[in-house]
Design a protein around this motif. Structure first.
Motif, PDB file in Angstrom:
ATOM      1  N   MET A 114       0.863  -1.026   0.010  1.00 56.24           N
ATOM      2  CA  MET A 114      -0.032  -0.032   0.073  1.00 56.24           C
ATOM      3  C   MET A 114       0.909   1.301  -0.028  1.00 56.24           C
ATOM      4  N   THR A 115       0.638   2.115  -0.997  1.00 56.31           N
ATOM      5  CA  THR A 115       1.295   3.396  -0.882  1.00 56.31           C
ATOM      6  C   THR A 115       1.045   4.554   0.193  1.00 56.31           C
ATOM      7  N   LYS A 116       2.000   4.973   0.826  1.00 54.08           N
ATOM      8  CA  LYS A 116       1.718   6.076   1.789  1.00 54.08           C
ATOM      9  C   LYS A 116       2.242   7.484   1.246  1.00 54.08           C
ATOM     10  N   TYR A 117       1.701   8.323   1.851  1.00 50.11           N
ATOM     11  CA  TYR A 117       2.052   9.621   1.561  1.00 50.11           C
ATOM     12  C   TYR A 117       2.217  10.326   2.968  1.00 50.11           C
ATOM     13  N   LEU A 118       3.637  10.839   3.227  1.00 56.63           N
ATOM     14  CA  LEU A 118       3.642  11.395   4.479  1.00 56.63           C
ATOM     15  C   LEU A 118       4.224  12.608   4.323  1.00 56.63           C
ATOM     16  N   MET A 119       4.101  13.343   5.532  1.00 56.05           N
ATOM     17  CA  MET A 119       4.810  14.971   5.712  1.00 56.05           C
ATOM     18  C   MET A 119       5.516  14.604   7.151  1.00 56.05           C
ATOM     19  N   ILE A 120       6.783  14.683   7.173  1.00 59.04           N
ATOM     20  CA  ILE A 120       7.601  14.403   8.339  1.00 59.04           C
ATOM     21  C   ILE A 120       8.326  15.554   8.715  1.00 59.04           C
ATOM     22  N   ASN A 121       8.254  16.004  10.037  1.00 62.56           N
ATOM     23  CA  ASN A 121       8.936  17.048  10.232  1.00 62.56           C
ATOM     24  C   ASN A 121      10.105  16.391  11.522  1.00 62.56           C
ATOM     25  N   VAL A 122      11.065  16.901  11.132  1.00 60.46           N
ATOM     26  CA  VAL A 122      12.405  16.389  12.073  1.00 60.46           C
ATOM     27  C   VAL A 122      12.851  17.801  12.777  1.00 60.46           C
ATOM     28  N   SER A 123      12.889  17.483  14.079  1.00 55.18           N
ATOM     29  CA  SER A 123      13.554  18.716  14.953  1.00 55.18           C
ATOM     30  C   SER A 123      14.800  18.188  15.658  1.00 55.18           C
ATOM     31  N   GLY A 124      15.569  19.178  15.928  1.00 56.67           N
ATOM     32  CA  GLY A 124      16.835  18.865  16.692  1.00 56.67           C
ATOM     33  C   GLY A 124      17.955  19.656  16.345  1.00 56.67           C
ATOM     34  N   ILE A 125      19.214  18.630  16.224  1.00 56.27           N
ATOM     35  CA  ILE A 125      20.166  19.451  15.538  1.00 56.27           C
ATOM     36  C   ILE A 125      20.097  18.727  13.865  1.00 56.27           C
ATOM     37  N   VAL A 126      19.500  19.363  13.043  1.00 56.31           N
ATOM     38  CA  VAL A 126      19.362  18.966  11.827  1.00 56.31           C
ATOM     39  C   VAL A 126      19.533  19.705  10.295  1.00 56.31           C
ATOM     40  N   GLN A 127      20.114  20.917  10.847  1.00 54.37           N
ATOM     41  CA  GLN A 127      20.498  21.953   9.875  1.00 54.37           C
ATOM     42  C   GLN A 127      21.997  22.218   9.912  1.00 54.37           C
ATOM     43  N   GLY A 128      22.740  22.238   8.651  1.00 48.42           N
ATOM     44  CA  GLY A 128      24.121  22.469   8.804  1.00 48.42           C
ATOM     45  C   GLY A 128      24.966  21.138   9.037  1.00 48.42           C
ATOM     46  N   VAL A 129      24.277  19.951   8.806  1.00 50.79           N
ATOM     47  CA  VAL A 129      25.029  18.754   9.314  1.00 50.79           C
ATOM     48  C   VAL A 129      24.887  17.801   8.301  1.00 50.79           C
ATOM     49  N   GLY A 130      24.352  18.176   6.979  1.00 55.50           N
ATOM     50  CA  GLY A 130      24.065  17.145   5.901  1.00 55.50           C
ATOM     51  C   GLY A 130      22.948  16.621   5.999  1.00 55.50           C
ATOM     52  N   PHE A 131      21.987  16.864   6.603  1.00 51.77           N
ATOM     53  CA  PHE A 131      20.811  16.140   7.021  1.00 51.77           C
ATOM     54  C   PHE A 131      20.047  16.040   5.662  1.00 51.77           C
ATOM     55  N   ARG A 132      19.901  17.250   4.874  1.00 50.86           N
ATOM     56  CA  ARG A 132      18.986  17.012   3.600  1.00 50.86           C
ATOM     57  C   ARG A 132      19.408  16.038   2.584  1.00 50.86           C
ATOM     58  N   TRP A 133      20.959  16.262   2.409  1.00 49.67           N
ATOM     59  CA  TRP A 133      21.763  15.245   1.525  1.00 49.67           C
ATOM     60  C   TRP A 133      21.440  13.891   1.955  1.00 49.67           C
ATOM     61  N   TYR A 134      21.758  13.647   3.364  1.00 49.68           N
ATOM     62  CA  TYR A 134      21.461  12.329   3.925  1.00 49.68           C
ATOM     63  C   TYR A 134      20.078  11.718   3.578  1.00 49.68           C
ATOM     64  N   THR A 135      19.396  12.727   3.763  1.00 50.93           N
ATOM     65  CA  THR A 135      17.711  12.132   3.529  1.00 50.93           C
ATOM     66  C   THR A 135      17.511  11.763   2.031  1.00 50.93           C
ATOM     67  N   GLN A 136      18.128  12.500   1.143  1.00 48.00           N
ATOM     68  CA  GLN A 136      17.592  12.257  -0.184  1.00 48.00           C
ATOM     69  C   GLN A 136      18.667  10.679  -0.543  1.00 48.00           C
ATOM     70  N   HIS A 137      19.920  10.721   0.078  1.00 43.84           N
ATOM     71  CA  HIS A 137      20.398   9.560  -0.089  1.00 43.84           C
ATOM     72  C   HIS A 137      19.805   8.177   0.229  1.00 43.84           C
ATOM     73  N   ILE A 138      18.970   8.378   1.517  1.00 43.86           N
ATOM     74  CA  ILE A 138      18.378   7.200   1.955  1.00 43.86           C
ATOM     75  C   ILE A 138      17.176   6.906   1.185  1.00 43.86           C
ATOM     76  N   ALA A 139      16.437   8.143   0.840  1.00 41.43           N
ATOM     77  CA  ALA A 139      15.224   7.789  -0.124  1.00 41.43           C
ATOM     78  C   ALA A 139      15.329   7.168  -1.180  1.00 41.43           C
ATOM     79  N   GLN A 140      16.553   7.502  -1.806  1.00 42.51           N
ATOM     80  CA  GLN A 140      16.817   7.175  -3.214  1.00 42.51           C
ATOM     81  C   GLN A 140      17.091   5.499  -2.964  1.00 42.51           C
ATOM     82  N   GLN A 141      17.910   5.136  -1.867  1.00 47.25           N
ATOM     83  CA  GLN A 141      18.230   3.656  -1.737  1.00 47.25           C
ATOM     84  C   GLN A 141      16.922   2.865  -1.620  1.00 47.25           C
ATOM     85  N   HIS A 142      15.971   3.529  -1.082  1.00 45.62           N
ATOM     86  CA  HIS A 142      14.608   2.686  -0.648  1.00 45.62           C
ATOM     87  C   HIS A 142      13.702   3.095  -1.826  1.00 45.62           C
TER      88      HIS A 142
END
Length: 91
Positions: free
Chosen positions: A1-29
């Protein structure tokens, strides 16, 4: 079943490569959607994919890209279907 999600992540998540990491993991999956920084210091992820693909993706997002990042909280909301062909990093 296809899911459509909006995810908000808080913490130390800017300026640490988090967006690039997220894109990489999404592409892997084989997920599509996008990730962007928000003005409040959090990161917003919009993702589409099969539940069995999204579960390991969410685990990886929660773990973060490394020692310089730290995820304090993840808020997940189901959203309406959307169309995307890849997983993009938005400014």
């Amino acid at each position: 079943m296809t899911k459509y999600l909006m995810i908000n992540v808080s913490g130390i998540v800017q300026g640490v490569g988090f967006r690039w990491y997220t894109q990489h993991i999404a592409q892997q999956h084989h997920l599509v959607g996008w990730v962007r920084n928000k003005r409040d210091g959090s990161v917003e992820i919009c993702v589409q994919g099969l539940e069995e693909q999204i579960k390991p993706f969410l685990s990886a997002v929660e773990a973060g890209p490394g020692e310089y990042s730290h995820v304090d909280h993840i808020k997940i909301t189901e959203i309406k279907p959307f169309t995307a062909n890849d997983f993009a990093i938005k400014p």
